[in-house]
Design an enzyme around this catalytic site. Structure first.
Site, PDB file in Angstrom:
ATOM      1  CD1 TRP A 216       0.888  -0.314   3.088  1.00 16.96           C
ATOM      2  CD2 TRP A 216      -0.872   1.129   3.725  1.00 16.96           C
ATOM      3  NE1 TRP A 216       1.007   0.048   4.284  1.00 16.96           N
ATOM      4  CE2 TRP A 216      -0.040   0.880   4.701  1.00 16.96           C
ATOM      5  CE3 TRP A 216      -1.859   1.916   3.565  1.00 16.96           C
ATOM      6  CZ2 TRP A 216      -0.072   1.893   5.895  1.00 16.96           C
ATOM      7  CZ3 TRP A 216      -1.939   2.487   4.733  1.00 16.96           C
ATOM      8  CH2 TRP A 216      -1.021   2.606   5.865  1.00 16.96           C
TER       9      TRP A 216
ATOM     10  CG  ASP B 198      44.016  22.717  21.503  1.00 14.82           C
ATOM     11  OD1 ASP B 198      45.241  23.096  21.254  1.00 14.82           O
ATOM     12  OD2 ASP B 198      43.719  22.134  22.585  1.00 14.82           O
TER      13      ASP B 198
ATOM     14  CG  ASP C 283      48.347  18.401  22.953  1.00 12.70           C
ATOM     15  OD1 ASP C 283      48.687  17.898  21.976  1.00 12.70           O
ATOM     16  OD2 ASP C 283      48.965  19.215  23.789  1.00 12.70           O
TER      17      ASP C 283
ATOM     18  CB  ILE D 161      46.881  26.729  30.623  1.00 12.68           C
ATOM     19  CG1 ILE D 161      47.299  25.887  31.427  1.00 12.68           C
ATOM     20  CG2 ILE D 161      45.675  27.314  30.931  1.00 12.68           C
ATOM     21  CD1 ILE D 161      47.598  25.906  32.905  1.00 12.68           C
TER      22      ILE D 161
ATOM     23  NE  ARG E  47      57.178  24.351  27.066  1.00  9.61           N
ATOM     24  CZ  ARG E  47      58.120  24.623  26.130  1.00  9.61           C
ATOM     25  NH1 ARG E  47      59.261  24.824  26.520  1.00  9.61           N
ATOM     26  NH2 ARG E  47      57.663  24.329  24.941  1.00  9.61           N
TER      27      ARG E  47
ATOM     28  CG  ASN F 296      57.456  21.052  21.306  1.00 11.44           C
ATOM     29  OD1 ASN F 296      58.715  20.993  20.777  1.00 11.44           O
ATOM     30  ND2 ASN F 296      57.162  21.036  22.477  1.00 11.44           N
TER      31      ASN F 296
END
Length: 963
Positions: A335, A745, A747, A783, A785, A852
């Site tokens: 149907w 970002d 990490d 934040i 180092r 880094n």
């Protein structure tokens, strides 16, 4: 690393820019092409392990054990093999360097281009293109272009037809003959039981190089092969054209295929003719939506899938539940076609609607045989139908495990409302088109003979002095044995009312035809009087005080249920509760009472009214398994929610229906397109959001467009005239985000170097005797180092020289640890999203406080995916100051408000917000809850999904969306 990847949508083109083997079968369905005569799944020309290739032709059914009959998978016209210096091109070997597949809805063309490196290091650009001609339904076109990149060598091409197709392991064909022809070959096969012949012919041409072609007629697998030497940057074009006929089309299908291919022009001319035919179709059927690009494409995609499944030259076939795109439901017709799909064609392609309904006329004899089998009169339509109209619903469903019990399928016996919804569709086709000729020659017989069936099927209850219909399944299939289902009882009452009107109309307008039909159907005054008595006395379980309709007798006595108690879930409520458990609860597979209200909504007949709809919506919508029940439900809920002014809910249900295949929402797109849902989408747009209603003179719009839709444009055919609707939003459009750049970002977002940071800090802390652990490490996220070290040392006093030395020492430890990073360290979904954003035209930057960052990016192998890098050397002020992200936006050349930041740290989210940017938080809401959107990870995320969420924020002014 397994990643999910979604599509990119333009106005008319569906783009897939990464091959996903784990989604192989669903994508084969999604990239189906066709022309109303046949459909071909989106399998690869060169084949792929476990591929479900299929070309399904309308009406080519063959018998099969257990399921009675099914559409036979026809010989495969796609095989086109490329061999490079003895190495066969295939996507499960070598390396895919670039990949792009596109379905152009406007032209009906599927294309794929890629750069592939062979196992021995030879690189070649390959593009494929195919179409099933809408201009000539027996013509199929295929093109392949090859450009060698860094080698010169021997290339062999093999273009074939595979005469051994299978329906998931079952081969319906026996090869009869094959042979050579000018520049090609032909094939003749026949189905094993239904004895349908198929004739196919193919020819191939090569340009751009001198190549001798040879025809090989290996039994059941004829092919044309060509070998040539190719130089670097040399492009060679291979065109393959195929013709196909069956014995249902012509007496001699092989001769027809050979004659057709001999007179065909070149590939480009055929493709242009196909394009012109599609332009004409879209001229009538297109829907324009402005303000919501995803919805605009999704609507067109679903209409495309309906248009390629609708028979154009044949009124003895109809559209199967899974169209011509997969093996689901074996190609049987439900149907779904009349109630969900047909309105789209009735209002935009009425000639095709006429074909679909006339199929039901040609299957009346099968419906009559079913009625006789069950001891009734008239015509009792099959729940699942094929060629003859006889019942082909399987009696049993076989278990998926060795020890499971066979499950009895009761729909064939009890789901009988189809014998009224087909007349419902016939009535509204006549009302919309004014096609008196069709009603006289076909429709009246359908409506009247099914009404005769009902007069023998209903039961009179002498105790209550009313007519009842017992032992049925209603629209809601979670309840397999009910009495007096309101949907069924009312649709039968409606049907008998219209049968009386049609009978009177026929006697008045075409008395000779009326006499002929009355004699054929043995339709007497006694039967007509019985219809009227049933109309007056059939029981509709309805409380006039509350306006509440009871779904069936005793439904309110079943155990109630709160579906929210079962969330989150990823399967149907019947799978959770079991068959008997669902039977005993007030849980619905799909709209039942609400479906009845929708069908009666058109003419505002009982029980439809705004008040009754509100009462029953409030009761039944929360009890409907709208997510994992039936795919038929969401579009209907969308229309009714729009009626009730629940525009946001209407939109959500509409998009659930619109994306059911494109996003494989139910996990079963591999079985074929959800045809009923596709038809429901058209109704949701036109009748729901467009608010189309009908007077005796013309259709009129009462629009309630979803937020963000600035324009809705479509046309409708109504009683011989076309009516154009161009609806505009009455309220100013919301300010939707114009995001053109993404800043990531590093990490915790693209990779997880947090562990390396922790280990480096922990080593320093141990050496200095500083208190430190993993919990303390959480405070250092995002934040700098120096800021991290100052948190660690607390009240202890160190000279600047000592602090600098400790920072350098920690960094040395970290640099030593990250030397082991490889692309395998990318988090799931990272590469897919970067590629997806680039394909969508966004600029991409890295915004990391790490000094880094560039080293890590190189080792991760994503340098080429970034337009800019902002790192610890770029700015003086660290996060939560906005400077780093503002610098990244400047490098991209974009204003801050056009950028979105992906961050996993609270300080990073605060920095993004301070910069005036959009923020996506990665991780738990308690850490990144200030972001506009919170995600657990990037896996499965696409720009399209993010756009939808940003759109929701703009429309609903919500602060956070958590998924």
């Amino acid at each position: 690393m397994e990643t999910k990847h979604d599509f990119i949508y333009t106005d008319w083109i569906l783009i897939e820019n990464q091959f996903q083997p784990n989604q192989l079968h669903a994508r084969e369905t999604i990239f189906t092409i066709g022309n109303g005569y046949l459909g071909t799944r989106g399998t690869f020309e060169e084949s792929y392990p476990r591929a479900l290739s299929a070309t399904l032709i309308h009406g080519v059914y063959d018998d099969v054990p257990v399921v009675y009959t099914e559409l036979a998978n026809c010989p495969d016209w796609l095989p086109l093999v490329v061999i490079i210096d003895g190495e066969r091109f295939r996507l499960d070997q070598g390396k895919i360097l670039e990949y792009n597949r596109e379905l152009d809805l406007h032209q009906g063309v599927l294309s794929r281009s890629l750069r592939w490196r062979s196992p021995t290091g030879k690189t070649i650009d390959i593009s494929f293109e195919r179409f099933a001609s809408l201009a000539d339904h027996h013509v199929l076109g295929q093109r392949c272009q090859l450009t060698t990149v860094d080698f010169h060598g021997l290339i062999e091409i093999q273009g074939s037809i595979n005469g051994y197709p299978e329906n998931k392991g079952f081969n319906h064909w026996e090869g009869l003959d094959q042979g050579k022809s000018d520049k090609g070959f032909w094939l003749h096969s026949r189905t094993r039981y239904s004895r349908i012949d198929i004739g196919m012919a193919a020819k191939m041409t090569i340009s751009g190089v001198e190549a001798a072609m040879q025809v090989n007629t290996a039994p059941g697998y004829p092919s044309i092969s060509a070998t040539f030497f190719s130089e670097p940057r040399q492009t060679v074009t291979i065109d393959k054209i195929v013709t196909v006929f069956t014995s249902q089309d012509v007496v001699e299908p092989v001769s027809a295929a050979q004659e057709k291919i001999a007179q065909l022009p070149d590939y480009i001319t055929l493709r242009d003719a196909n394009q012109e035919a599609w332009a004409e179709v879209w001229q009538q059927s297109d829907i324009v939506i402005e303000g919501d690009s995803k919805a605009a494409f999704a609507v067109r995609y679903n209409l495309f899938q309906l248009l390629i499944a609708a028979p154009r030259d044949n009124n003895r076939v109809s559209i199967p539940a899974k169209t011509l795109s997969g093996f689901g439901y074996h190609g049987h017709i439900f149907w779904d076609t009349e109630i969900f799909i047909l309105p789209f064609f009735t209002f935009t392609q009425p000639a095709l609607a006429r074909n679909l309904l006339t199929y039901r006329y040609h299957t009346l004899d099968g419906a009559r045989r079913k009625a006789i089998h069950y001891g009734y009169q008239g015509a009792m339509y099959a729940w699942e139908s094929a060629v003859t109209g006889d019942e082909v619903t399987p009696r049993w469903a076989l278990p998926s495990d060795f020890y499971g019990e066979d499950v009895r399928i009761w729909c064939r016996d009890r789901e009988i409302h189809i014998s009224s919804v087909i007349p419902y569709a016939a009535w509204y086709y006549w009302r919309v088109t004014g096609d008196d000729e069709w009603l006289r020659d076909y429709g009246a017989e359908i409506i009247l003979d099914t009404a005769i069936f009902w007069s023998s099927r209903v039961e009179f209850n002498p105790q209550t002095q009313r007519y009842e219909i017992r032992s049925v399944i209603g629209a809601d299939e979670y309840h397999e044995l009910v009495h007096n289902n309101t949907f069924t009882n009312r649709i039968v009452q409606w049907h008998l009312e219209k049968a009386c009107i049609v009978g009177d109309w026929l006697r008045r307008s075409f008395p000779e035809k009326a006499t002929e039909l009355e004699k054929k159907l043995q339709l007497t005054d006694e039967i007509r009087n019985h219809w009227q008595e049933i109309i007056n006395k059939i029981w509709i379980p309805y409380d006039p005080e509350t306006g509440l309709l009871e779904q069936c007798e005793g439904f309110f006595q079943l155990d109630d249920i709160n579906l929210a108690d079962y969330e989150p879930r990823q399967k149907s409520m019947q799978a959770i509760l079991g068959i008997e458990g669902a039977n005993n609860h007030q849980v619905l597979k799909q709209p039942d009472v609400l479906m009845l209200l929708y069908l009666m909504r058109e003419s505002a007949e009982f029980p439809y009214s705004k008040k009754i709809l509100e009462v029953n919506w409030d009761y039944y919508a929360p009890r409907t398994d709208i997510t994992y029940g039936s795919s038929l439900g969401p579009a209907i809920h969308a229309i009714l929610a729009a009626d009730l002014g629940k525009t946001q809910e209407a939109y959500e249900r509409f998009m659930q229906a619109a994306m059911v295949d494109l996003e494989d929402i139910r996990g079963n797109s591999n079985e074929g397109i959800h045809g009923a849902s596709a038809g429901g989408i058209w109704q949701a747009v036109v009748f729901g959001f467009g608010g189309i209603q009908f007077t005796d003179h013309q259709p009129a719009a009462n629009p309630h467009l979803p937020p963000g839709w600035t324009r809705l444009k479509f046309k409708l055919y109504w009683r011989g005239k076309w009516h154009d609707f161009d609806l505009r939003s009455t309220s100013p459009p919301p300010h939707l985000p114009n995001i053109r750049g993404a800043i990531f970002d590093l990490d915790g977002v693209l990779t997880d170097t947090a562990e390396y940071h922790y280990q480096a800090w922990q080593k320093l802390a141990d050496e200095e005797g500083l208190p430190f652990n993993r919990q303390a490490n959480e405070a250092l996220r995002g934040i700098s180092r120096r800021a991290s070290l100052m948190l660690m040392i607390g009240d202890r006093r160190y000279s600047d020289t000592q602090i600098q030395e400790m920072m350098e020492r920690k960094n040395d430890y970290y640099v030593e640890l990250i030397q082991n990073i490889t692309p395998d360290n990318l988090l799931p979904g990272a590469v897919s999203l970067l590629d997806n954003l680039r394909q969508a035209g966004l600029k991409i930057a890295l915004g990391s406080a790490s000094k880094n960052a560039r080293v890590v990016v190189e080792k991760l192998g994503i340098s080429d995916k970034l337009d800019a890098i902002a790192d610890g050397y770029s700015v003086q002020k660290p996060k939560p100051a906005p400077d780093l992200f503002l610098f990244a936006a400047q490098q991209l050349g974009l204003p801050p408000q056009q950028c979105v930041v992906f961050e996993d740290a609270a300080a990073g989210i605060d920095a993004a917000l301070a910069a005036g940017m959009w923020a996506v938080g990665m991780g738990p809401p308690e850490r990144v809850g200030n972001a506009h959107i919170v995600l657990p990870c990037l896996d499965g995320m696409t720009w399209g999904k993010l756009q939808g969420k940003f759109r929701d924020i703009a429309l609903e002014k919500r602060a956070v969306i958590t998924i």
